[in-house]
Design a protein around this motif. Sequence first.
Motif, PDB file in Angstrom:
ATOM      1  N   ALA A  15       0.788  -1.235   0.000  1.00 39.27           N
ATOM      2  CA  ALA A  15       0.000   0.000   0.000  1.00 39.27           C
ATOM      3  C   ALA A  15       0.820   1.285   0.000  1.00 39.27           C
ATOM      4  O   ALA A  15       0.266   2.350  -0.220  1.00 39.27           O
ATOM      5  CB  ALA A  15      -0.942   0.000   1.198  1.00 39.27           C
ATOM      6  N   ASP A  16       2.101   1.213   0.305  1.00 42.89           N
ATOM      7  CA  ASP A  16       2.935   2.414   0.444  1.00 42.89           C
ATOM      8  C   ASP A  16       2.437   3.319   1.565  1.00 42.89           C
ATOM      9  O   ASP A  16       2.617   4.541   1.509  1.00 42.89           O
ATOM     10  CB  ASP A  16       3.022   3.202  -0.872  1.00 42.89           C
ATOM     11  N   ASP A  21      -1.593  -0.609   4.836  1.00 44.37           N
ATOM     12  CA  ASP A  21      -1.084  -1.979   4.950  1.00 44.37           C
ATOM     13  C   ASP A  21      -1.738  -2.696   6.123  1.00 44.37           C
ATOM     14  O   ASP A  21      -2.017  -3.894   6.051  1.00 44.37           O
ATOM     15  CB  ASP A  21       0.439  -1.982   5.112  1.00 44.37           C
ATOM     16  N   ASN A  24      -5.053  -3.727   5.032  1.00 44.33           N
ATOM     17  CA  ASN A  24      -4.880  -4.816   4.071  1.00 44.33           C
ATOM     18  C   ASN A  24      -4.432  -6.129   4.708  1.00 44.33           C
ATOM     19  O   ASN A  24      -4.225  -7.115   4.001  1.00 44.33           O
ATOM     20  CB  ASN A  24      -3.873  -4.414   2.989  1.00 44.33           C
ATOM     21  N   CYS A 153      -7.929  -1.030  -5.221  1.00 44.89           N
ATOM     22  CA  CYS A 153      -7.481  -1.803  -6.377  1.00 44.89           C
ATOM     23  C   CYS A 153      -8.629  -1.925  -7.371  1.00 44.89           C
ATOM     24  O   CYS A 153      -9.782  -2.149  -6.987  1.00 44.89           O
ATOM     25  CB  CYS A 153      -7.016  -3.189  -5.922  1.00 44.89           C
ATOM     26  N   PHE A 162      -4.458   1.194  -1.540  1.00 49.02           N
ATOM     27  CA  PHE A 162      -3.067   1.607  -1.673  1.00 49.02           C
ATOM     28  C   PHE A 162      -3.009   3.121  -1.804  1.00 49.02           C
ATOM     29  O   PHE A 162      -3.995   3.779  -2.109  1.00 49.02           O
ATOM     30  CB  PHE A 162      -2.372   0.913  -2.850  1.00 49.02           C
ATOM     31  N   CYS A 174      -3.372  -3.052  -6.759  1.00 46.92           N
ATOM     32  CA  CYS A 174      -2.641  -3.171  -5.498  1.00 46.92           C
ATOM     33  C   CYS A 174      -1.229  -3.664  -5.780  1.00 46.92           C
ATOM     34  O   CYS A 174      -0.269  -3.201  -5.191  1.00 46.92           O
ATOM     35  CB  CYS A 174      -3.365  -4.106  -4.533  1.00 46.92           C
ATOM     36  N   SER A 175      -1.129  -4.586  -6.730  1.00 44.24           N
ATOM     37  CA  SER A 175       0.160  -5.125  -7.145  1.00 44.24           C
ATOM     38  C   SER A 175       0.041  -5.562  -8.598  1.00 44.24           C
ATOM     39  O   SER A 175      -0.882  -6.294  -8.957  1.00 44.24           O
ATOM     40  CB  SER A 175       0.535  -6.330  -6.271  1.00 44.24           C
TER      41      SER A 175
END
Length: 195
Positions: A15-16, A21, A24, A153, A162, A174-175
């Motif tokens: 998430a930066d 995070d 999450n 996301c 994020f 998200c990724s």
Amino acid sequence: MSSTAPLPSDAPFVADNLALDFINSEYGVEDQRRDCFADDDSVMHWLQQAGLVPPTANPQAPRGLLDLARQLRDRSRVVVHAAMNGAPADLGVINQILETGRPLRELEWDSEGRSYRLVSRLRDDNPASLLEPVADALTSLITGDKFEFVRQCEAHDCILLFHDLTKSHRRRWCSMATCGNRMKVAAFRSRQKGE
């Protein structure tokens, strides 16, 4: 929602942002949701992974950490979504953690640097003290000038949040390795079927 007890290392740190995070730490798609918080020790492990508790300290997780962590996570998720929609939300749990978990701040002499410095220390090892940095990070996030870049996301079945700190602010997933790839493959297959 089914939940299994994953290994604590399953926590996605994508998430930066510490608060996101933390939110999450419950993740997954559709009915295959996972909760990284299975017991007090797993919450302590997450805090170590996040750098909030030194991993070498190997402290005993205080009783009640799991319950308060889940309350904070649930409230934080609600508050972030409310803030994204410009709506109010119940802040009771967050404010209680900020108050009772507030760290001790002390001025001390640094003999190596030959100067004074301000240091923060955990007030004690109660759950609120351990979770206060997360509540503080949430507060900074939702009151900060970059909150507008908090995103969900875009994968239709992903619940992860994020903080899009990319230069163009066009991050969608998200990724890229997980949801981005899944969605691109699905779009490709859909185009192939349409031809």
